[in-house]
Design a protein around this motif. Structure first.
Motif, PDB file in Angstrom:
ATOM      1  N   ASN A 187      -3.647   2.288  -3.054  1.00  0.00           N
ATOM      2  CA  ASN A 187      -3.887   1.513  -1.838  1.00  0.00           C
ATOM      3  C   ASN A 187      -4.109   0.023  -2.075  1.00  0.00           C
ATOM      4  O   ASN A 187      -4.376  -0.714  -1.132  1.00  0.00           O
ATOM      5  CB  ASN A 187      -5.087   2.107  -1.075  1.00  0.00           C
ATOM      6  N   SER A 188      -4.013  -0.411  -3.328  1.00  0.00           N
ATOM      7  CA  SER A 188      -4.113  -1.842  -3.619  1.00  0.00           C
ATOM      8  C   SER A 188      -2.744  -2.501  -3.481  1.00  0.00           C
ATOM      9  O   SER A 188      -1.708  -1.845  -3.590  1.00  0.00           O
ATOM     10  CB  SER A 188      -4.654  -2.059  -5.033  1.00  0.00           C
ATOM     11  N   THR A 189      -2.759  -3.801  -3.238  1.00  0.00           N
ATOM     12  CA  THR A 189      -1.516  -4.535  -3.031  1.00  0.00           C
ATOM     13  C   THR A 189      -1.463  -5.737  -3.979  1.00  0.00           C
ATOM     14  O   THR A 189      -2.425  -6.058  -4.660  1.00  0.00           O
ATOM     15  CB  THR A 189      -1.414  -5.034  -1.580  1.00  0.00           C
TER      16      THR A 189
ATOM     17  N   LYS B 245       0.843  -1.190   0.000  1.00  0.00           N
ATOM     18  CA  LYS B 245       0.000   0.000   0.000  1.00  0.00           C
ATOM     19  C   LYS B 245       0.885   1.250   0.000  1.00  0.00           C
ATOM     20  O   LYS B 245       1.984   1.242   0.541  1.00  0.00           O
ATOM     21  CB  LYS B 245      -0.896   0.033   1.246  1.00  0.00           C
TER      22      LYS B 245
ATOM     23  N   HIS C 230      -6.332  -6.977  -3.301  1.00  0.00           N
ATOM     24  CA  HIS C 230      -5.025  -7.631  -3.415  1.00  0.00           C
ATOM     25  C   HIS C 230      -5.010  -8.511  -4.655  1.00  0.00           C
ATOM     26  O   HIS C 230      -5.802  -9.450  -4.762  1.00  0.00           O
ATOM     27  CB  HIS C 230      -4.762  -8.479  -2.170  1.00  0.00           C
TER      28      HIS C 230
ATOM     29  N   GLU D 100      -9.921  -3.616   1.205  1.00  0.00           N
ATOM     30  CA  GLU D 100      -8.611  -4.040   0.710  1.00  0.00           C
ATOM     31  C   GLU D 100      -8.785  -4.753  -0.633  1.00  0.00           C
ATOM     32  O   GLU D 100      -9.740  -5.516  -0.829  1.00  0.00           O
ATOM     33  CB  GLU D 100      -7.925  -4.977   1.703  1.00  0.00           C
TER      34      GLU D 100
END
Length: 239
Positions: free
Chosen positions: A108-110, A73, A205, A203
């Motif tokens: 903010n994404s992983t 992030k 991902h 979240e």
């Protein structure tokens, strides 16, 4: 990013700061080679990975590079950014010349981020007609249920683009988690699809792109080179 192709005489003239007439003289005198083969014509085409030699000196020798990064992030999917750490900033000790990101993730994404200097490869990977499946683990603010599955399968109308999204597969993992698989990548697509249910994404991902899966041994912020089989996978399958 488009593969950089051009004429050998233009490249050598610019590289050596000499007129093209002198380059033609070098060609006639058998002084220029591409990938070990003597150049016979001034309009011979080269690209960014051609090995170019002139009078025994190497003018260009660039290797193809393919990297997998576990994006954390707060890292932006860009080559340069004045406000945030970029994905390329994390590739310490790597030649960044011509590197670009094949399929971005928002701030903010992983998860899995693919970085390369091979424009043809990334174009094949991300082209809509390739229909490469991207898989995401999504954590949501509110409970989800089976009604989401049908909505994702049917596709959703996106007024801004004037399109209906392609069928996407949603698997409910728990009240607040789902696995989403899709074959396109519209702007903030997953967040917008869950937004139809007024269910904010907490979240996001990315676990895989096609047959390339995020390495379980790769900590956030770390990277590794892709294997030969991972690189070639985009040419042998698209799901």
């Amino acid at each position: 990013m488009v593969s950089k192709r051009g004429r050998i005489d233009t490249f050598v003239a610019k590289r050596l700061q000499i007129p093209k007439k002198m380059v033609r003289n070098l060609i006639v005198s058998e002084q220029i080679f591409i990938d070990g083969v003597q150049v016979l014509s001034a309009d011979t085409q080269i690209d960014e990975f051609s090995l170019i030699e002139c009078q025994g000196n190497v003018l260009q020798q660039r290797q193809r590079a393919y990297w997998m990064l576990h994006k954390p992030k707060g890292v932006v999917s860009a080559t340069i950014d004045k406000q945030h750490v970029t994905a390329l900033d994390l590739l310490t000790g790597v030649d960044r010349d011509l590197l670009h990101i094949a399929g971005r993730l928002d701030l903010n994404s992983t998860g899995l981020l693919l970085i390369t200097n091979d424009a043809k490869w990334s174009q094949k990977l991300m082209a809509p007609e390739s229909k490469v499946t991207k898989r995401y683990l999504v954590t949501l603010a509110n409970p989800i249920d089976a009604s989401y599955i049908k909505a994702f399968e049917q596709g959703m109308w996106f007024e801004y683009e004037g399109i209906t999204t392609q069928p996407a597969k949603l698997t409910v993992l728990s009240q607040h988690q789902a696995m989403v698989e899709l074959k396109e990548g519209k702007y903030h697509q997953i967040k917008r699809m869950f937004g139809r249910f007024q269910n904010p994404v907490i979240e996001l991902h990315r676990e895989s792109v096609g047959a390339i899966c995020l390495d379980d041994n790769l900590d956030q912020g770390k990277f590794r080179a892709l294997s030969v089989s991972e690189i070639h996978s985009i040419y042998t399958q698209t799901t």
